[in-house]
Write a protein that holds these residues in place. Structure first.
Motif, PDB file in Angstrom:
ATOM      1  N   LEU A  84       2.715   9.453  -5.587  1.00 40.80           N
ATOM      2  CA  LEU A  84       3.268  10.760  -5.243  1.00 40.80           C
ATOM      3  C   LEU A  84       4.415  11.133  -6.177  1.00 40.80           C
ATOM      4  N   LEU A  85       5.258  10.144  -6.464  1.00 38.66           N
ATOM      5  CA  LEU A  85       6.374  10.397  -7.376  1.00 38.66           C
ATOM      6  C   LEU A  85       5.868  10.785  -8.758  1.00 38.66           C
ATOM      7  N   ILE A  93       1.270   4.209  -2.798  1.00 37.21           N
ATOM      8  CA  ILE A  93       1.139   5.644  -2.514  1.00 37.21           C
ATOM      9  C   ILE A  93       2.386   6.391  -2.962  1.00 37.21           C
ATOM     10  N   LEU A  94       3.527   5.813  -2.659  1.00 33.29           N
ATOM     11  CA  LEU A  94       4.802   6.433  -3.000  1.00 33.29           C
ATOM     12  C   LEU A  94       4.935   6.642  -4.502  1.00 33.29           C
ATOM     13  N   TRP A 120      -3.700   4.601  -5.583  1.00 32.29           N
ATOM     14  CA  TRP A 120      -3.939   3.368  -4.847  1.00 32.29           C
ATOM     15  C   TRP A 120      -5.358   2.839  -5.038  1.00 32.29           C
ATOM     16  N   LEU A 136       0.840  -1.203   0.000  1.00 31.93           N
ATOM     17  CA  LEU A 136       0.000   0.000   0.000  1.00 31.93           C
ATOM     18  C   LEU A 136       0.874   1.251   0.000  1.00 31.93           C
ATOM     19  N   VAL A 137       1.850   1.270   0.898  1.00 32.34           N
ATOM     20  CA  VAL A 137       2.737   2.433   0.971  1.00 32.34           C
ATOM     21  C   VAL A 137       3.506   2.593  -0.332  1.00 32.34           C
ATOM     22  N   GLY A 138       3.954   1.465  -0.886  1.00 34.83           N
ATOM     23  CA  GLY A 138       4.658   1.511  -2.161  1.00 34.83           C
ATOM     24  C   GLY A 138       3.799   2.135  -3.238  1.00 34.83           C
TER      25      GLY A 138
END
Lengths: 315, 263, 288
Positions: free
Chosen positions: A129-130, A125-126, A236, A121-123
């Motif tokens: 954002l990138l 989101i990251l 996501w 999940l964080v990946g």
């Protein structure tokens, strides 16, 4: 001869040919808008399939499929800009996304269970954002136009159908192969699979690579047919979509994700005409229902009903 | 090629500590090819820990394990398995959603890949060997406890191991299945074992004295992580600590045989 | 210089709220082994309740009571709803994720997607480096700190806390010695929900409220809980503050998005490089 607990090869092939014919003549009977829906459902079905391979077969709950969806989409964009043809571009999308799958999979393969879900999940989101931040590369949330010669979902129906069919065939062969058996073993009982001599890391990374590649294929196809790509491809919620469609349609079956994607695409369309924005509420409720009451999804229900009609043949 | 009489397994100073708790302390043992070793001891003595260390499932704190001349102490569980050590866990560990046939086929795949056998009908052979031939299409989750254990054994054997580590193979199993399991283990560990399975050694843990003093060549007695004695059955039987342990165990003998319902 | 001081102070304030949130998640996750993806949405719900209290009942302060209670109740319902699957980590993730979508969607339907604002309940500021700094922020930090202290007391010093911790360690044994594990499970959910609701209400005047704020925050909070260590409430409090301060400072020197990217990347790196942080569950998974 393998002793599958359900469908044998002959039955499967017949059903397949029938369904293929139906889909083949479908556009003749449907209005343009409906063809658009079907095309979209097929592409998203392929996308959901990529999640199903990772989750329904290898047992990893990954919320990161949007990463590969986006990578595939942007690969197509730059491939076209670079002057490459459609077939090559699609293949490139598969390989580049698959490569990302390899990298991401390799990085997170040591992590287990529910924490794995968080990392993916964080990946996701990251990456979003990138993508958002690097407008020069991605066009940010406004996105960029894909130089497609014949854009449009309905116009590319047969292309999409062909690709989807190929993906399904590939998946079916995969899950019935020795590799597929290993994945199922890892899903069912990781510990024993390891004790029997299978390297869990290796097979999980392989699954992630394949799943990434297929998600990339879907992303590329989607970018191509809509003629447009943006950072939103990485969001996501795309990952969540894949999860929802697969669970509702039936995880661990190759067809389930397609059922889920198709069903929910239609439902979403109907609902938005009735009450705006009610779709997420319905989806959320259905998901909870699915988890608590029928985890095998729509496909499981269907299969169960058919089996009951036939008087429960079993083996 | 390992011949009878050669040392199959050599364990020196094997220790396992968990944050100060000594699960296993300086265990030395060795197994000759063609031999069977039984490990006995009270619960919590470290029997399972020992087997799991040998299988590579948990990390060694100190000590060394040499298998057929190769150091396997640091190897991961899958590498250890590929080298020929097969571990059958204490509780049945099968693949519930898969059929019996798929379970064994999945296990046998490794031996096919590793070229230990090119016999494609080996799955059927294995199923018949444990008596599950008729149950091939049944999903593993539906099997009663005893049959799960038989499946367990079939899977452990499917990898064509040189050394089989069985953790209480008959615990909780009904009489019929227990007999099948023991009979099979006994047959396979004979020097001229049938079917040429290639099994060169067997180590198993057990509570039942009848089994323990019946067919193993040596017995080890594990107590609080230490291998108190390791010798031929007659010698072990007469050891003082062992006699104490066996005397206390008698109380529970009457309960055996009733266990075997679904776990 | 003043920018730095402000950034630092804001970071600390935000950190205490994050700490409150992560404690709530930890109570449910770390102590009970259940992942509640909806935790972020509960926070969002608490914030929206504050907006409702302000808009329709003319009192923001009411929400400081209403939010914890109401959201605590929602928490219990979630626990109840997911009773059949609570032992399966994957199904609980999926189920609570479904609830997240449900809550988020409902909020969208009921109140729309336009960001809502709640004005500060009191305007007073104090002078810091020549500019006014809102007293309310200090108030938030103080309240969070107080609640955290009470929580600490509850978990570490009372019988309830002991039972909570016991039922996480060994549910079967706890059940056998008479600890009502399922009731504790529900109570844990209530407590976690109340903490989330309170956090939401407290932070409401300081941020803009949208239905999506829930899942965004969840990822952050879950990361914090994992880095700090499952069930280790107090380590997570420290991590939360570090995280918020880092984010605050990063946003001053870079822009907001880049700051977030950096913070996330760093946190992810910590998690990846040290997987032993990721809970002791794997140690127990393979039997004794």
């Amino acid at each position: 001869m393998q002793m599958e607990a359900s469908w044998n090869l002959g039955k499967l092939l017949t059903v397949f040919v029938v369904v293929l014919t139906v889909f083949g003549v479908l556009p003749l009977f449907l209005g343009r808008f409906q063809v658009v829906l079907v095309t979209e459902a097929l592409i998203l079905g392929v996308y959901a399939l990529s999640f199903d391979l990772i989750f329904g077969y290898a047992g990893m709950l990954s919320f990161g499929q949007s990463i590969f969806f986006g990578v595939g989409a942007y690969t197509i964009l730059y491939s076209f800009k670079g002057g490459l043809g459609l077939a090559v571009s699609l293949l490139l999308a598969v390989f580049v996304a698959g490569f990302f799958g390899l990298l991401v999979g390799g990085a997170i393969v040591r992590i287990k269970g529910a924490k794995f879900f968080l990392v993916t999940l964080v990946g996701s989101i990251l990456f979003y954002l990138l993508a958002l931040d690097n407008r020069w590369l991605t066009g940010g949330s406004d996105g960029m136009v894909v130089p497609t010669v014949f854009p449009g979902l309905a116009e590319n129906y047969y292309l999409v159908l062909g690709v989807s069919v190929t993906a399904i065939l590939f998946a079916l062969i995969l899950v019935r192969s020795p590799l597929g058996l290993v994945l199922k073993m890892i899903r069912d009982n990781e510990r024993r699979a390891g004790l029997l001599g299978y390297s869990l890391k290796k097979y999980k990374v392989i699954t992630f690579t394949i799943g990434g590649g297929i998600a990339g294929l879907a992303g590329g196809l989607y970018a191509y047919t809509s003629g447009f790509v943006s950072a939103g491809f990485f969001h996501w919620t795309r990952s969540a979509d894949a999860v929802v469609w697969t669970i509702l349609g039936g995880a661990g079956t190759v067809v389930g994700p397609f059922l889920g994607a198709a069903l929910l695409t239609v439902v979403s369309d109907i609902l938005s005409a009735v009450v705006g924005n009610i779709y997420p509420v319905v989806v959320g409720a259905l998901l909870v229902l699915a988890v608590v009451v029928f985890p095998r999804g729509v496909f499981g229900l269907l299969e169960g009903t058919i089996r009951n009609w036939k008087g429960d043949s079993g083996g | 090629m390992i011949r009878v009489g050669e040392t199959l397994l050599e364990v020196r100073g094997l220790s396992k500590r968990y944050d100060g708790f000594r699960a296993l302390e300086e265990v030395d043992l060795s197994l000759q090819a063609g031999h069977v070793k039984g490990i006995m001891g009270p619960n919590g003595a470290g029997k399972s820990t020992l087997l799991r260390l040998l299988a590579g499932e948990i990390e060694v704190t100190s000590g060394s394990v040499v298998f057929a001349g190769r150091a396997v102490t640091e190897l991961s569980v899958d590498r250890t398995s590929n080298l020929g050590i097969s571990y059958m866990p204490q509780r049945p560990s099968v693949f519930p959603a898969l059929t019996v046939e798929e379970n064994v086929r999945g296990a046998a795949q490794t031996s096919l890949i590793l070229n230990r056998t090119d016999d494609e009908s080996s799955v059927k052979t294995l199923l018949d060997l444990v008596g599950l031939g008729e149950r091939a299409g049944v999903r593993a989750v539906e099997l009663p406890f005893g049959e799960k254990r038989l499946l367990d054994l079939a899977m452990a054997l499917a990898t064509r191991p040189r050394l089989l580590l069985a953790d209480e193979p008959t615990a909780g199993v009904d009489r019929g299945s227990a007999e099948t399991i023991l009979g099979l283990l006994r047959d396979l560990s004979l020097p001229d074992s049938r079917g040429d399975f290639g099994l060169k050694g067997l180590i198993f843990t057990e509570h039942d004295r009848e089994i323990l003093f019946d067919f193993p060549d040596e017995i080890g007695f594990l107590h609080a992580g230490e291998l108190i004695v390791e010798d031929v059955p007659e010698q072990v039987k007469s050891h003082e600590l062992v006699r104490n342990y066996l005397a206390n165990q008698r109380v529970f003998e009457d309960f055996k045989g009733d266990v075997g319902k679904d776990a | 210089m003043s920018k730095l001081a402000f950034g630092l102070l804001n970071g600390v304030v935000w950190g205490t709220v994050l700490a409150l949130l992560s404690s709530g998640l930890n109570v449910v996750f770390g102590l009970m082994g259940t992942v509640n993806v909806a935790h972020g949405s509960l926070y969002m719900f608490g914030a929206y309740l504050a907006w409702i209290c302000f808009s329709f009942l003319d009192s923001f302060w009411l929400s400081l009571i209403v939010s914890p209670l109401a959201v605590g109740l929602v928490g219990v319902s979630i626990g109840f709803l997911l009773k059949p699957v609570r032992k399966d980590p994957i199904l609980t993730v999926l189920g609570t994720f479904g609830i997240t979508i449900l809550l988020q969607g409902s909020t969208l339907v009921l109140w729309g997607g336009t960001p809502r604002r709640v004005p500060l309940p009191f305007d007073s500021t104090f002078s810091l480096f020549g500019t006014g700094y809102s007293f309310y922020r200090i108030f938030v930090a103080l309240v969070s700190g107080l609640v955290l202290y009470c929580l600490w007391f509850l978990v570490e010093r009372t019988k309830f806390g002991l039972r909570l911790r016991a039922s996480r360690e060994d549910p079967e044994l706890s059940s056998a010695i008479g600890i009502p594990v399922f009731n504790l499970f529900l109570l844990g959910f209530a407590l976690g929900g109340a903490l989330a609701g309170l956090s939401g209400a407290l932070i409401a005047p300081l941020v803009s409220l949208t239905p999506e704020m829930g899942l965004r925050i969840f990822a952050i909070v879950f990361l914090i809980v994992i880095i700090g260590g499952l069930g280790k409430i107090w380590r997570s409090v420290v991590v939360a503050i570090y995280f918020a301060v880092f984010r605050g400072l990063a946003s001053i020197f870079l822009d907001s998005t880049k700051g977030l990217i950096l913070t996330f990347s760093l946190a992810l790196l910590v998690v990846l490089v040290n997987p032993s942080i990721l809970g002791r569950s794997s140690a127990n998974a393979n039997g004794s």
